[in-house]
Design a protein around this motif. Structure first.
Motif, PDB file in Angstrom:
ATOM      1  N   LEU A  75       0.859  -1.192   0.000  1.00 48.35           N
ATOM      2  CA  LEU A  75       0.000   0.000   0.000  1.00 48.35           C
ATOM      3  C   LEU A  75       0.888   1.234   0.000  1.00 48.35           C
ATOM      4  CD1 LEU A  75      -2.873   1.297   0.345  1.00 48.35           C
ATOM      5  CD2 LEU A  75      -2.441   1.251   2.807  1.00 48.35           C
ATOM      6  N   GLY A  76       0.791   1.995  -1.092  1.00 47.39           N
ATOM      7  CA  GLY A  76       1.509   3.265  -1.176  1.00 47.39           C
ATOM      8  C   GLY A  76       2.989   3.153  -0.856  1.00 47.39           C
ATOM      9  N   LYS A 101      -4.098   1.439   8.618  1.00 43.95           N
ATOM     10  CA  LYS A 101      -3.644   1.966   7.326  1.00 43.95           C
ATOM     11  C   LYS A 101      -4.476   1.416   6.155  1.00 43.95           C
ATOM     12  CE  LYS A 101       1.103   2.934   8.698  1.00 43.95           C
ATOM     13  NZ  LYS A 101       2.276   2.168   9.173  1.00 43.95           N
ATOM     14  N   GLY A 159     -10.592   1.688   4.552  1.00 43.16           N
ATOM     15  CA  GLY A 159     -11.104   2.696   3.623  1.00 43.16           C
ATOM     16  C   GLY A 159     -10.329   2.824   2.327  1.00 43.16           C
ATOM     17  N   LYS A 160      -9.314   1.982   2.140  1.00 46.58           N
ATOM     18  CA  LYS A 160      -8.467   2.099   0.933  1.00 46.58           C
ATOM     19  C   LYS A 160      -8.373   0.771   0.165  1.00 46.58           C
ATOM     20  CE  LYS A 160      -5.328   5.587   2.822  1.00 46.58           C
ATOM     21  NZ  LYS A 160      -5.053   5.234   4.233  1.00 46.58           N
ATOM     22  N   SER A 161      -7.848   0.878  -1.053  1.00 40.20           N
ATOM     23  CA  SER A 161      -7.533  -0.332  -1.821  1.00 40.20           C
ATOM     24  C   SER A 161      -6.049  -0.626  -1.709  1.00 40.20           C
ATOM     25  CB  SER A 161      -7.872  -0.123  -3.299  1.00 40.20           C
ATOM     26  OG  SER A 161      -9.261  -0.102  -3.496  1.00 40.20           O
ATOM     27  N   HIS A 162      -5.704  -1.873  -1.489  1.00 42.56           N
ATOM     28  CA  HIS A 162      -4.292  -2.258  -1.462  1.00 42.56           C
ATOM     29  C   HIS A 162      -4.085  -3.450  -2.396  1.00 42.56           C
ATOM     30  CE1 HIS A 162      -6.050  -4.861   1.714  1.00 42.56           C
ATOM     31  NE2 HIS A 162      -5.255  -5.758   1.189  1.00 42.56           N
ATOM     32  N   THR A 221      -6.193  -6.847  -6.224  1.00 38.90           N
ATOM     33  CA  THR A 221      -6.519  -5.607  -5.506  1.00 38.90           C
ATOM     34  C   THR A 221      -7.659  -5.875  -4.529  1.00 38.90           C
ATOM     35  OG1 THR A 221      -5.873  -4.330  -7.438  1.00 38.90           O
ATOM     36  CG2 THR A 221      -7.197  -3.194  -5.798  1.00 38.90           C
ATOM     37  N   LYS A 278     -10.288  -4.024  -1.738  1.00 34.07           N
ATOM     38  CA  LYS A 278     -10.841  -2.756  -1.246  1.00 34.07           C
ATOM     39  C   LYS A 278     -11.428  -2.981   0.150  1.00 34.07           C
ATOM     40  CE  LYS A 278     -13.017   1.422  -1.876  1.00 34.07           C
ATOM     41  NZ  LYS A 278     -13.399   1.676  -0.502  1.00 34.07           N
ATOM     42  N   SER A 310     -14.324   1.285   5.374  1.00 37.92           N
ATOM     43  CA  SER A 310     -13.808   2.175   6.418  1.00 37.92           C
ATOM     44  C   SER A 310     -13.936   1.461   7.761  1.00 37.92           C
ATOM     45  CB  SER A 310     -14.627   3.464   6.454  1.00 37.92           C
ATOM     46  OG  SER A 310     -14.456   4.157   5.251  1.00 37.92           O
TER      47      SER A 310
END
Lengths: 212, 212
Positions: free
Chosen positions: B91-92, B111, B114-117, B144, B146, B149
């Protein structure tokens, strides 16, 4: 989403109006104790009578929960929540349910091979309110499934395993059929027959209604 | 892809160089009998030394299979195929492996919420050739995921279940953690730790090499 409320949820009487062992397994995965009471609702609606596959499966799911609701009300059973669900596979305007026989399963898989199709599950929920009437909610969830190219020999070998027989679209993603699938887009559990994540958000709403 | 060759495949001695019960379960789902022989390869490579997460997990997978290959050759065991795999979450620019403790799991999930990794599994295969040397192949697969939250309360409740502890990224899609996931794009089994579909296509190539 409901992990922190599990203790309180498990004080409720929850019924699954479906005989699918996969749906039971998915809901129990959450740590929720449920009772299975298969509905006698006859699954004979015609997809052509509905504006979308989603509405078609919701209507079948609703038929299941309402049949159970009538039955448990007549027997005066203290039930808090009834869960109904129905799943179909859609490809280019065709709707596939469970195959009728080996030949039907072969034909379905032949159509699905090398293409993406949609798996649609409709869910209908009936939650008992404090005034003893039912609060109803419903939704449908779509997951896209991409099949690998399949030779006739491979399809026949798969049909011979008998796995396709009781499953919408003629395959089980959670079984050996999983090896035929290149990938999915959406909720995996929806392809197994029950959209776990969406269900938990509806369950959370119902739980908050019960607390009021 | 290999359903029609199962009988012949099951005459082979196949080793899984991993102690993950999930990888064993996924491969056995295919109907393939395997023997588990956990590798003693120390998983201490630094992701920063690699050009991509995929190359990093492939290198760890390779470390596992080669350690086993050395051991079974020394013991003169008749082994036909060794399967190694390693999974990480990206992730990022951050790479997550298994959490060290509850606090680490909490931080990872915080972390991811609420995000896609991306979940990346590297696979390394060593197949015995007719001249008794090894044929090696490798690939990595990305899925991927998702996440919904997540509130701190929900994360803590999930960490308390202990499910996060032995899993890359601190969650198990096949467990109660599945309810935290809105959807995935790609191979579900890859998120569990083993890319079933890609593996079967490599296995098919190996099977054809064996037939020659």
């Amino acid at each position: 989403m409901i992990i922190q409320f599990l203790n309180e949820l498990n004080k409720k009487n929850i019924i699954l109006a479906s005989s699918s062992p996969r749906r039971k397994e998915i809901i129990e995965k959450l740590g929720i104790a449920i009772q299975v009471l298969p509905s006698t609702f006859e699954e004979n609606l015609d997809p052509k009578d509905f504006s979308s596959p989603g509405n078609y499966v919701i209507e079948t799911a609703k038929g299941k929960t309402r049949e159970i609701a009538g039955r448990v009300s007549a027997e005066q059973k203290p039930i808090d929540l009834i869960i109904g669900a129905d799943t179909c596979v859609a490809l280019g305007g065709n709707i596939f349910g469970k195959p009728k026989d080996d030949k039907d399963a072969f034909q379905m898989l032949k159509k699905l091979g090398g293409k993406s199709h949609e798996v649609i599950t409709g869910v209908h929920l009936m939650a008992k309110k404090s005034d003893n009437t039912w609060h109803e909610s419903e939704f449908s969830e779509v997951t896209t499934v991409k099949f690998a190219s399949l030779t006739d020999e491979l399809i026949q070998s798969y049909v011979n395993t008998k796995e396709p027989m009781d499953k919408a679209g003629g395959y089980g993603i959670q079984g050996i059929g999983g090896s035929l699938i290149e990938g999915i887009d959406g909720d995996y559990y929806n392809v197994m027959g029950f959209p776990l994540h969406r269900f938990t958000s509806y369950l959370l709403s119902i739980f908050e209604m019960w607390k009021m």
